[in-house]
Design a protein around this motif. Structure first.
Motif, PDB file in Angstrom:
ATOM      1  N   MET A  38       0.844  -1.195   0.000  1.00 14.48           N
ATOM      2  CA  MET A  38       0.000   0.000   0.000  1.00 14.48           C
ATOM      3  C   MET A  38       0.876   1.240   0.000  1.00 14.48           C
ATOM      4  O   MET A  38       1.676   1.434   0.906  1.00 14.48           O
ATOM      5  N   ILE A  39       0.726   2.063  -1.020  1.00 19.96           N
ATOM      6  CA  ILE A  39       1.458   3.326  -1.091  1.00 19.96           C
ATOM      7  C   ILE A  39       0.506   4.422  -0.637  1.00 19.96           C
ATOM      8  O   ILE A  39      -0.532   4.652  -1.255  1.00 19.96           O
ATOM      9  N   ARG A  40       0.846   5.055   0.449  1.00 25.33           N
ATOM     10  CA  ARG A  40       0.004   6.119   1.016  1.00 25.33           C
ATOM     11  C   ARG A  40       0.542   7.446   0.518  1.00 25.33           C
ATOM     12  O   ARG A  40       1.416   8.044   1.122  1.00 25.33           O
ATOM     13  N   ASP A  41       0.030   7.910  -0.615  1.00 25.41           N
ATOM     14  CA  ASP A  41       0.538   9.127  -1.229  1.00 25.41           C
ATOM     15  C   ASP A  41      -0.319  10.357  -0.957  1.00 25.41           C
ATOM     16  O   ASP A  41       0.074  11.464  -1.271  1.00 25.41           O
ATOM     17  N   ARG A  42      -1.497  10.170  -0.374  1.00 32.48           N
ATOM     18  CA  ARG A  42      -2.356  11.307  -0.020  1.00 32.48           C
ATOM     19  C   ARG A  42      -2.369  11.446   1.485  1.00 32.48           C
ATOM     20  O   ARG A  42      -2.327  10.471   2.209  1.00 32.48           O
ATOM     21  N   ASN A  43      -2.448  12.667   1.958  1.00 27.95           N
ATOM     22  CA  ASN A  43      -2.622  12.931   3.390  1.00 27.95           C
ATOM     23  C   ASN A  43      -1.751  12.040   4.270  1.00 27.95           C
ATOM     24  O   ASN A  43      -2.241  11.167   4.976  1.00 27.95           O
ATOM     25  N   THR A  44      -0.457  12.270   4.225  1.00 25.87           N
ATOM     26  CA  THR A  44       0.466  11.437   4.995  1.00 25.87           C
ATOM     27  C   THR A  44       0.484  11.786   6.478  1.00 25.87           C
ATOM     28  O   THR A  44       1.029  11.032   7.269  1.00 25.87           O
ATOM     29  N   GLY A  45      -0.123  12.884   6.868  1.00 25.92           N
ATOM     30  CA  GLY A  45      -0.163  13.286   8.269  1.00 25.92           C
ATOM     31  C   GLY A  45      -1.346  12.692   8.997  1.00 25.92           C
ATOM     32  O   GLY A  45      -2.029  11.796   8.495  1.00 25.92           O
ATOM     33  N   PRO A  46      -1.619  13.197  10.200  1.00 23.32           N
ATOM     34  CA  PRO A  46      -2.760  12.688  10.970  1.00 23.32           C
ATOM     35  C   PRO A  46      -4.088  12.990  10.279  1.00 23.32           C
ATOM     36  O   PRO A  46      -4.235  13.992   9.586  1.00 23.32           O
ATOM     37  N   ASP A  47      -5.047  12.126  10.491  1.00 23.25           N
ATOM     38  CA  ASP A  47      -6.382  12.275   9.898  1.00 23.25           C
ATOM     39  C   ASP A  47      -7.296  12.890  10.947  1.00 23.25           C
ATOM     40  O   ASP A  47      -7.825  12.203  11.816  1.00 23.25           O
ATOM     41  N   TYR A  48      -7.485  14.203  10.846  1.00 27.42           N
ATOM     42  CA  TYR A  48      -8.274  14.918  11.850  1.00 27.42           C
ATOM     43  C   TYR A  48      -9.764  14.619  11.750  1.00 27.42           C
ATOM     44  O   TYR A  48     -10.512  14.927  12.663  1.00 27.42           O
ATOM     45  N   GLU A  49     -10.198  14.034  10.654  1.00 29.45           N
ATOM     46  CA  GLU A  49     -11.614  13.721  10.480  1.00 29.45           C
ATOM     47  C   GLU A  49     -11.930  12.250  10.772  1.00 29.45           C
ATOM     48  O   GLU A  49     -13.050  11.802  10.560  1.00 29.45           O
ATOM     49  N   LEU A  50     -10.952  11.502  11.273  1.00 25.30           N
ATOM     50  CA  LEU A  50     -11.163  10.079  11.526  1.00 25.30           C
ATOM     51  C   LEU A  50     -12.254   9.842  12.571  1.00 25.30           C
ATOM     52  O   LEU A  50     -13.067   8.936  12.419  1.00 25.30           O
ATOM     53  N   THR A  51     -12.303  10.666  13.596  1.00 20.53           N
ATOM     54  CA  THR A  51     -13.325  10.503  14.635  1.00 20.53           C
ATOM     55  C   THR A  51     -14.725  10.662  14.043  1.00 20.53           C
ATOM     56  O   THR A  51     -15.626   9.880  14.354  1.00 20.53           O
ATOM     57  N   GLU A  52     -14.896  11.642  13.170  1.00 21.07           N
ATOM     58  CA  GLU A  52     -16.190  11.839  12.506  1.00 21.07           C
ATOM     59  C   GLU A  52     -16.530  10.635  11.622  1.00 21.07           C
ATOM     60  O   GLU A  52     -17.677  10.172  11.586  1.00 21.07           O
ATOM     61  N   PHE A  53     -15.536  10.118  10.931  1.00 20.67           N
ATOM     62  CA  PHE A  53     -15.726   8.950  10.074  1.00 20.67           C
ATOM     63  C   PHE A  53     -16.111   7.728  10.914  1.00 20.67           C
ATOM     64  O   PHE A  53     -17.006   6.961  10.555  1.00 20.67           O
ATOM     65  N   MET A  54     -15.461   7.552  12.055  1.00 23.65           N
ATOM     66  CA  MET A  54     -15.784   6.443  12.954  1.00 23.65           C
ATOM     67  C   MET A  54     -17.228   6.544  13.440  1.00 23.65           C
ATOM     68  O   MET A  54     -17.934   5.533  13.504  1.00 23.65           O
ATOM     69  N   THR A  55     -17.669   7.744  13.766  1.00 30.34           N
ATOM     70  CA  THR A  55     -19.055   7.951  14.208  1.00 30.34           C
ATOM     71  C   THR A  55     -20.026   7.550  13.105  1.00 30.34           C
ATOM     72  O   THR A  55     -21.032   6.875  13.359  1.00 30.34           O
ATOM     73  N   SER A  56     -19.722   7.937  11.887  1.00 22.33           N
ATOM     74  CA  SER A  56     -20.567   7.583  10.751  1.00 22.33           C
ATOM     75  C   SER A  56     -20.649   6.065  10.580  1.00 22.33           C
ATOM     76  O   SER A  56     -21.727   5.508  10.385  1.00 22.33           O
ATOM     77  N   ILE A  57     -19.516   5.385  10.675  1.00 21.22           N
ATOM     78  CA  ILE A  57     -19.502   3.921  10.538  1.00 21.22           C
ATOM     79  C   ILE A  57     -20.309   3.277  11.666  1.00 21.22           C
ATOM     80  O   ILE A  57     -21.082   2.352  11.437  1.00 21.22           O
ATOM     81  N   ARG A  58     -20.134   3.774  12.878  1.00 17.85           N
ATOM     82  CA  ARG A  58     -20.872   3.227  14.023  1.00 17.85           C
ATOM     83  C   ARG A  58     -22.368   3.392  13.845  1.00 17.85           C
ATOM     84  O   ARG A  58     -23.154   2.508  14.177  1.00 17.85           O
ATOM     85  N   GLU A  59     -22.796   4.547  13.324  1.00 22.41           N
ATOM     86  CA  GLU A  59     -24.222   4.850  13.220  1.00 22.41           C
ATOM     87  C   GLU A  59     -24.903   4.242  12.005  1.00 22.41           C
ATOM     88  O   GLU A  59     -26.046   3.788  12.098  1.00 22.41           O
ATOM     89  N   ILE A  60     -24.251   4.248  10.851  1.00 26.85           N
ATOM     90  CA  ILE A  60     -24.913   3.761   9.637  1.00 26.85           C
ATOM     91  C   ILE A  60     -24.192   2.616   8.948  1.00 26.85           C
ATOM     92  O   ILE A  60     -24.694   2.059   7.978  1.00 26.85           O
ATOM     93  N   GLY A  61     -23.015   2.254   9.437  1.00 25.33           N
ATOM     94  CA  GLY A  61     -22.273   1.148   8.845  1.00 25.33           C
ATOM     95  C   GLY A  61     -21.322   1.603   7.755  1.00 25.33           C
ATOM     96  O   GLY A  61     -21.227   2.788   7.440  1.00 25.33           O
ATOM     97  N   LEU A  62     -20.637   0.652   7.189  1.00 24.86           N
ATOM     98  CA  LEU A  62     -19.659   0.913   6.131  1.00 24.86           C
ATOM     99  C   LEU A  62     -20.340   0.699   4.792  1.00 24.86           C
ATOM    100  O   LEU A  62     -20.777  -0.405   4.476  1.00 24.86           O
ATOM    101  N   SER A  63     -20.455   1.748   3.994  1.00 24.66           N
ATOM    102  CA  SER A  63     -21.186   1.650   2.730  1.00 24.66           C
ATOM    103  C   SER A  63     -20.344   1.096   1.588  1.00 24.66           C
ATOM    104  O   SER A  63     -20.892   0.665   0.579  1.00 24.66           O
ATOM    105  N   ASN A  64     -19.029   1.093   1.730  1.00 23.55           N
ATOM    106  CA  ASN A  64     -18.147   0.668   0.653  1.00 23.55           C
ATOM    107  C   ASN A  64     -17.044  -0.213   1.234  1.00 23.55           C
ATOM    108  O   ASN A  64     -16.145   0.293   1.903  1.00 23.55           O
ATOM    109  N   PRO A  65     -17.085  -1.514   1.004  1.00 27.69           N
ATOM    110  CA  PRO A  65     -16.057  -2.407   1.557  1.00 27.69           C
ATOM    111  C   PRO A  65     -14.662  -2.054   1.047  1.00 27.69           C
ATOM    112  O   PRO A  65     -14.512  -1.463  -0.020  1.00 27.69           O
ATOM    113  N   ILE A  66     -13.658  -2.432   1.809  1.00 26.86           N
ATOM    114  CA  ILE A  66     -12.283  -2.237   1.356  1.00 26.86           C
ATOM    115  C   ILE A  66     -11.972  -3.261   0.266  1.00 26.86           C
ATOM    116  O   ILE A  66     -12.702  -4.247   0.109  1.00 26.86           O
ATOM    117  N   GLN A  67     -10.917  -3.028  -0.484  1.00 24.57           N
ATOM    118  CA  GLN A  67     -10.492  -3.976  -1.517  1.00 24.57           C
ATOM    119  C   GLN A  67      -9.144  -4.559  -1.115  1.00 24.57           C
ATOM    120  O   GLN A  67      -8.239  -3.828  -0.704  1.00 24.57           O
TER     121      GLN A  67
END
Length: 104
Positions: A38-67
């Motif tokens: 996995m080459i992480r070429d975007r946003n190599t720093g901390p993800d400040y929106e991860l907490t919001e994303f986690m809340t979304s997953i907790r409340e409505i689930g994951l709409s797009n599986p990983i590959q």
């Protein structure tokens, strides 16, 4: 019978590479991943929106599986879904085994 094939479209004929169970998504344990390809070429720093994303997953689930791709040792290489996997790992750390597997 026709099945969805991600490479050729929704009405492709089944091929030998189609999972015999017919499942399009599998639940994969979080400790089964390696990130060496996995080459992480975007946003190599901390993800400040991860907490919001986690809340979304907790409340409505994951709409797009990983590959992923399956390795010869039975583990998986992440192809797409770094943030989704990161969110699931954080949810697992906070809330335990209910988040121990991710759709892929």
């Amino acid at each position: 019978m026709y099945q969805i094939n991600r490479l050729t479209g929704p009405l492709s004929k089944p091929s030998e590479s189609v999972d015999p169970s017919g499942l399009a998504v599998h639940m994969i344990p979080l400790d089964s991943f390696t990130m060496q390809d996995m080459i992480r070429d975007r946003n190599t720093g901390p993800d400040y929106e991860l907490t919001e994303f986690m809340t979304s997953i907790r409340e409505i689930g994951l709409s797009n599986p990983i590959q992923v791709t399956t390795r010869s040792d039975g583990r998986y290489d992440l192809v797409q879904g770094y943030r989704r996997l990161s969110a699931y790992r954080a949810l697992h750390a906070e809330h335990g085994d209910i988040w121990a597997q991710i759709p892929a």
